[in-house]
Write an enzyme that holds these catalytic residues in place. Structure first.
Site, mmCIF file in Angstrom:
data_model
loop_
_atom_site.group_PDB
_atom_site.id
_atom_site.type_symbol
_atom_site.label_atom_id
_atom_site.label_comp_id
_atom_site.label_asym_id
_atom_site.label_seq_id
_atom_site.Cartn_x
_atom_site.Cartn_y
_atom_site.Cartn_z
ATOM 1 N N LYS A 32 13.741 -0.697 5.095
ATOM 2 C CA LYS A 32 13.730 -0.025 6.394
ATOM 3 C C LYS A 32 13.391 -0.961 7.547
ATOM 4 O O LYS A 32 13.952 -0.838 8.630
ATOM 5 C CB LYS A 32 12.765 1.146 6.372
ATOM 6 C CG LYS A 32 11.326 0.714 6.250
ATOM 7 C CD LYS A 32 10.384 1.884 6.313
ATOM 8 C CE LYS A 32 9.021 1.478 5.798
ATOM 9 N NZ LYS A 32 8.020 1.266 6.800
ATOM 10 N N THR A 33 12.495 -1.918 7.292
ATOM 11 C CA THR A 33 12.147 -2.844 8.362
ATOM 12 C C THR A 33 13.374 -3.656 8.750
ATOM 13 O O THR A 33 13.628 -3.902 9.927
ATOM 14 C CB THR A 33 11.007 -3.782 7.932
ATOM 15 O OG1 THR A 33 9.936 -2.985 7.427
ATOM 16 C CG2 THR A 33 10.496 -4.588 9.094
ATOM 17 N N GLN A 250 5.656 9.383 1.172
ATOM 18 C CA GLN A 250 4.590 8.399 1.366
ATOM 19 C C GLN A 250 3.607 8.815 2.447
ATOM 20 O O GLN A 250 2.885 7.983 3.010
ATOM 21 C CB GLN A 250 5.184 7.032 1.704
ATOM 22 C CG GLN A 250 5.923 6.421 0.529
ATOM 23 C CD GLN A 250 6.342 4.993 0.803
ATOM 24 O OE1 GLN A 250 5.515 4.109 0.930
ATOM 25 N NE2 GLN A 250 7.640 4.780 0.902
#
Length: 756
Positions: A32-33, A250
């Site tokens: 995702k980063t 998460q």
DNA sequence: GCCGCCAGTATTTTT
DNA sequence: TACTGGCGGC
């Protein structure tokens, strides 16, 4: 379009969809980063968006730092104009522009939890008729919860005032806020709240920031609370280019006010939202992912998803049971030694646990074996007493409105100004409606402040005024050094406690070094800017790379990290999941624990080991625990649990490792876990400093070797000492090992033996 | 004003 | 068990 090479279809989709609301559901390890940073670069390069019109918000300094670096690399020139920051520092930066709009001046300070507690204590002490069991910590918790939901003291009283206890909380809340305002200070929650207030009540300010931030990206969206949601909504409401990234599985910060519904109902809030799912995991093997999926699918409140990988099956997840936590920790450490002996770096290992107290047992064994480790968590550098003392001096010099800081140092080091005098001063200050420091300046007018006390106070304010007068021309590290000198800190601290004095003074020295570094790194340095940066630092930010070491941390701290080899210890029902979640009538508490388990499992890249101990010392007494239900949720075919249980029934699924396992091939066999030995306390030791990576637990170990000598190491075998450099805490030793090559290590940790 | 003893309490904690 | 905070004696 080289930006997009290497991205999978879904990731590409997320990058290309630049306009309007976007929800990226990013599973653990799904890159995702990379997507976020590529998206920023794509906006600039392909869509001609100005860098300063892009904002990326994260939760931690560390995440912000990483993102900053990657954006810089991808974008190149002009990248520094992209706004990459944490929620809190974003708020500070926005508030600093126009603090007067919310009633503060430009010097406002940020209170950490410790400062907040002191203030709340003052507030409670000043209240009459408080209920029993009215402690600052509890009240502060309730207040923080209210703040996270954007509930004002008045609203709080309206809602819950019928109950005497909550009525008092509302009153404390009100007074606490008033004090903060008087002290020109904000606590962490207030940074967000005042920022929202600023935007809500000042259309011109809102408009200005909306124009600035036309493209907004939010990381870890599942952890946002109501205030953060509101802040983002306000900023995004004009251009609606809001891209949020997160993973509902998460979400582990419910207890800090995070609301998982923000991510679960994003499409309801933005009904034209474009949703992208990133389900390909680039981190873990199939066995590990299957395990994670098997556990998390027991949660009801989640979006269904299925992570997959093309990394291959890998090894099964290991599960081992022990009779007590000492054996459990012993196994983990022996296993690390075994793997390290086969060539793994100590940086590959992380030991994760539910509660900080669990680290002790593992630390004991690591110290015993001379293996470097780093403990994340515990008392952070900036919360250490001596560091906070010096910072309080600096804050007093900086603003003079920060009563908490001034009160903190008034008698530190001891200069004979006691509680009575302090009480008279704050009484006077309250009467006259002036600040604590101003009351000190006017000490001669205060009735009851005697000649001797007056002299001492005047000496104190004299020093502060002197430091303040030097502020314009002196660097901040010089001011700090001057303060330390003037208050004779060295001698005073040594007189107080011989034993801790060395550590304390070292910490003060380190603080001054940090200031020097800050002065070098930043062009415009002011005392305020340093204090601001420091106030938003956490212990996670102090983690330094260096000597390879094993990492020990809570499952919470591990979020966002990855390791080739992970141990999750303490899989006991009652510990993880914790007692409170077992007892809770609200099933979402158990679900949160399960998400924590999910986070832990998905940290592992190649190897995952779960351990359980049948008995454990908790709060000073022995407790027996069954195997964690989370282990039961893992299908047998994914687990390597070596044999059947010898425990009578219940959940145990295996025989203790020691009997059948070859893991102990090089250590003496130990008794079966079932025949739990009586606990024998570990020998005394001094715990490693949490913030000093890889530094020794005790630097006092005798060193009987010198460069040129032959030495033997537990892991690396024999070698020759090349160099020895004394450091602040311990001597750095460089050794050429016959088998493993050249290594640099700390003498206290390495436990080198002279070989001849 | 300071020091030391006893009692109470004890998850997780991005900032 | 281990730490913190409050209170009483000097």
């Amino acid at each position: 379009m080289d930006l997009l090479t290497g991205l999978n279809d879904r990731q590409r989709d997320a990058v290309l969809h630049t306009e309007g609301p976007v929800l990226i559901l990013a599973g653990a390890g799904s890159g995702k980063t990379r997507v976020l940073t590529t998206r920023a670069a794509y906006l600039i390069r392909e869509k001609n968006v100005k860098p300063w019109n892009i904002m990326a918000i994260t939760f931690t300094n560390k995440a912000a730092g990483e993102m900053r670096e990657r954006v810089n690399n991808l974008v190149g020139m002009g990248s520094e104009a992209v706004w990459v920051a944490t929620f809190h520092s974003t708020c500070v930066r926005m508030l600093r522009r126009t603090p007067e709009r919310v009633g503060f001046d430009h010097h406002f300070t940020v209170y950490d939890t410790d400062d907040s507690k002191r203030l709340m204590k003052q507030v409670i002490d000043g209240m009459k008729n408080v209920p029993g069991n009215f402690r600052p910590k509890n009240v502060l918790n309730a207040v923080s919860k209210a703040k996270n939901d954007l509930i004002s003291p008045d609203e709080f009283e309206d809602e819950r005032g019928y109950d005497l206890y909550w009525k008092s909380v509302a009153e404390a809340y009100r007074r606490y806020q008033k004090k903060l305002l008087e002290n020109n200070a904000m606590d962490f929650d207030d940074l967000l709240i005042n920022c929202v207030k600023l935007l809500r009540e000042n259309p011109d300010v809102l408009e200005n920031w909306q124009e600035r931030f036309r493209y907004i990206m939010v990381d870890e969206y599942q952890d946002t609370n109501a205030v953060q949601f509101e802040m983002v909504s306000l900023l995004a409401s004009k251009y609606r280019n809001l891209c949020v990234v997160g993973d509902d599985d998460q979400s582990i910060y419910k207890f800090r006010g995070a609301d998982i519904k923000n991510i679960l109902s994003f499409e309801n809030t933005y009904n034209d939202a474009y949703v992208v799912r990133l389900e390909q995991n680039y981190r873990s093997t199939q066995y590990i992912l299957d395990t994670a999926n098997a556990v998390i699918k027991n949660n009801y409140e989640r979006r269904d998803k299925n992570l997959w990988t093309d990394k291959g099956q890998g090894e099964k997840v290991r599960f081992r049971e022990f009779g007590n936590s000492r054996e459990e920790a012993g196994f983990v450490v022996e296993d690390i030694i075994r793997k390290a002996g086969k060539g793994a770096s100590l940086d590959d290992f992380a030991v994760l646990y539910r509660t900080n107290a669990q680290s002790r047992m593992v630390e004991d064994h690591l110290v015993e074996e001379g293996i470097p480790y780093n403990l994340v968590g515990g008392v952070s550098f900036y919360s250490r007493r001596e560091v906070k003392d010096i910072l309080a001096y600096l804050r007093t010099v900086d603003s003079g409105r920060d009563d908490i800081s001034t009160a903190r140092i008034l008698n530190v080091p001891k200069r004979g100004i006691g509680k009575t005098t302090e009480g008279r001063i704050s009484e006077y200050a309250a009467e006259k409606g002036i600040g604590f420091y101003d009351a000190l300046l006017a000490a001669k007018d205060i009735p009851g402040v005697s000649g001797a006390a007056l002299k001492k106070i005047e000496a104190f304010t004299g020093m502060v005024e002197k430091w303040r007068s030097h502020l314009p021309e002196m660097g901040l590290s010089d001011i700090a050094a001057m303060i330390v000198e003037d208050i004779d800190y060295r001698n005073k601290i040594e007189a107080e406690s011989e034993e801790e004095a060395r550590d304390r003074l070292e910490n003060v020295g380190e603080l001054i070094s940090k200031m020097e570094a800050f002065e070098e790194e930043n062009e415009e340095v002011s005392l305020s800017s340093f204090l601001e940066e420091v106030s938003l630092m956490t212990n996670l930010d102090e983690l330094e790379e260096g000597t390879p070491r094993v990492l020990l941390m809570t499952l919470h701290s591990a979020k966002g990290l990855e390791f080739p080899c992970v141990y999750i210890i303490g899989l006991d029902d009652g510990l993880f999941p914790g007692q409170q979640s077992l007892a809770s009538p609200d099933s979402s508490d158990m679900e949160e624990e399960r998400r924590l388990m999910y986070v832990g499992i998905t940290r592992a890249m190649d190897s995952l080991t779960l351990t359980h101990s049948a008995t454990r010392l908790v709060n000073g007494e022995y407790n027996a625990f069954p195997v964690s239900r989370f282990v039961d949720e893992i299908p047998d075919e994914l687990l390597d649990s070596t044999g059947e249980s010898i425990f009578a029934g219940h959940r145990s699924r295996l025989r203790p490792a020691a009997i059948t396992d070859d893991i102990f091939d090089d250590v003496p066999a130990r008794p079966a876990a079932g025949s739990a030995k009586p606990y024998s306390p570990a020998k005394p030791y001094s715990p490693a400093k949490p913030y000093s990576a890889g530094k020794p637990a005790s630097a006092s170990g005798s060193i009987d070797y010198k460069p040129g000598d032959r030495v033997r190491h537990r892991l690396f075998g024999e070698g020759t000492v090349v160099e020895m450099v004394p450091g602040p805490r311990d001597t750095k030793v460089t050794v050429d090992f016959d088998g493993s090559g050249r290594k640099v290590m700390y003498a206290g940790f390495a436990k080198l033996e002279k070989a001849d």
